[in-house]
Design a protein around this motif. Structure first.
Motif, PDB file in Angstrom:
ATOM      1  N   LEU A 155     -10.111  -4.013   4.528  1.00 38.54           N
ATOM      2  CA  LEU A 155     -10.253  -2.772   3.777  1.00 38.54           C
ATOM      3  C   LEU A 155      -9.358  -1.678   4.356  1.00 38.54           C
ATOM      4  N   ALA A 156      -9.321  -1.560   5.661  1.00 38.43           N
ATOM      5  CA  ALA A 156      -8.527  -0.505   6.301  1.00 38.43           C
ATOM      6  C   ALA A 156      -7.045  -0.644   5.959  1.00 38.43           C
ATOM      7  N   LEU A 157      -6.547  -1.849   5.905  1.00 37.13           N
ATOM      8  CA  LEU A 157      -5.125  -2.032   5.608  1.00 37.13           C
ATOM      9  C   LEU A 157      -4.781  -1.709   4.156  1.00 37.13           C
TER      10      LEU A 157
ATOM     11  N   PHE B 287      -5.659   0.976   2.731  1.00 41.01           N
ATOM     12  CA  PHE B 287      -5.380   2.412   2.722  1.00 41.01           C
ATOM     13  C   PHE B 287      -3.964   2.718   3.188  1.00 41.01           C
ATOM     14  N   LEU B 288      -3.358   1.804   3.903  1.00 37.22           N
ATOM     15  CA  LEU B 288      -2.024   2.027   4.457  1.00 37.22           C
ATOM     16  C   LEU B 288      -0.951   1.610   3.453  1.00 37.22           C
ATOM     17  N   PRO B 289       0.219   2.221   3.515  1.00 33.85           N
ATOM     18  CA  PRO B 289       1.272   1.904   2.541  1.00 33.85           C
ATOM     19  C   PRO B 289       1.997   0.596   2.846  1.00 33.85           C
ATOM     20  N   ILE B 290       1.298  -0.499   2.634  1.00 33.17           N
ATOM     21  CA  ILE B 290       1.865  -1.840   2.821  1.00 33.17           C
ATOM     22  C   ILE B 290       1.732  -2.551   1.476  1.00 33.17           C
ATOM     23  N   PRO B 291       2.645  -2.296   0.522  1.00 34.95           N
ATOM     24  CA  PRO B 291       2.404  -2.706  -0.860  1.00 34.95           C
ATOM     25  C   PRO B 291       2.291  -4.199  -1.133  1.00 34.95           C
ATOM     26  N   LEU B 292       3.185  -5.027  -0.667  1.00 37.30           N
ATOM     27  CA  LEU B 292       3.218  -6.406  -1.143  1.00 37.30           C
ATOM     28  C   LEU B 292       2.627  -7.421  -0.172  1.00 37.30           C
ATOM     29  N   ILE B 293       2.674  -7.144   1.094  1.00 36.96           N
ATOM     30  CA  ILE B 293       2.295  -8.162   2.065  1.00 36.96           C
ATOM     31  C   ILE B 293       0.976  -7.854   2.768  1.00 36.96           C
ATOM     32  N   SER B 294       0.156  -6.982   2.186  1.00 42.92           N
ATOM     33  CA  SER B 294      -1.043  -6.559   2.905  1.00 42.92           C
ATOM     34  C   SER B 294      -2.083  -7.679   3.049  1.00 42.92           C
ATOM     35  N   ILE B 295      -2.147  -8.620   2.131  1.00 33.69           N
ATOM     36  CA  ILE B 295      -3.145  -9.682   2.239  1.00 33.69           C
ATOM     37  C   ILE B 295      -2.813 -10.628   3.404  1.00 33.69           C
TER      38      ILE B 295
END
Length: 155
Positions: free
Chosen positions: A32-34, A36-44
């Motif tokens: 969940l915390a990630l 909120f951060l601007p990591i558009p494509l690779i956050s999963i």
């Protein structure tokens, strides 16, 4: 599938993970915390790796990051509001929307740079608070569930 059906399915998947409650809660909080951060494509996949590095459950992190993907635009608005409230800066007067079909990573970075410090401060604060809240909630739910089932497993 309806929204409540998806919520129930996500809840079941996370709660049925065969790991200690602390590790599952830590993984869900990182996921969940990630968002909120601007990591558009690779956050999963990034959430999976970060959760594993922090001693959390990577599957819980990836499931949580994927579950909250539709809320990311709301999270970004909340980041701007929180950052502006904390820092007291004003939002740039003219922000042009980025269309998904023509957006390149350079376009995304350019638009995020226009948002500046208020966005980043808001993202850090919101990520910390949301992650902490979800950690406490998931850990309590898992401990209650295990107590009800008669399972003794801590850490």
């Amino acid at each position: 599938m309806s929204w409540t059906g998806r919520c129930k399915q996500y809840y079941s998947r996370v709660m049925d993970l065969p790991d200690a409650p602390v590790r599952v809660a830590r993984g869900a909080a990182v996921g969940l915390a990630l968002d909120f951060l601007p990591i558009p494509l690779i956050s999963i996949p990034f959430a999976y790796v970060v959760a594993r590095l922090l001693g959390g459950n990577g599957i819980a992190a990836a499931l949580t990051a994927a579950f909250f993907k539709l809320a990311v635009p709301f999270f970004y608005v909340l980041n701007m509001a929180t950052g502006t409230l904390l820092i007291g800066w004003r939002v740039p007067v003219r922000l042009e929307p980025v269309t998904v079909s023509t957006a390149s990573p350079a376009d995304w970075l350019d638009k995020l740079a226009q948002l500046g410090y208020p966005f980043l401060v808001g993202a850090a604060v919101n990520a910390l608070l949301a992650g902490l809240l979800l950690y406490i909630l998931v850990r309590k739910l898992l401990l209650l569930r295990q107590k009800r089932k008669g399972i003794v497993k801590e850490v």
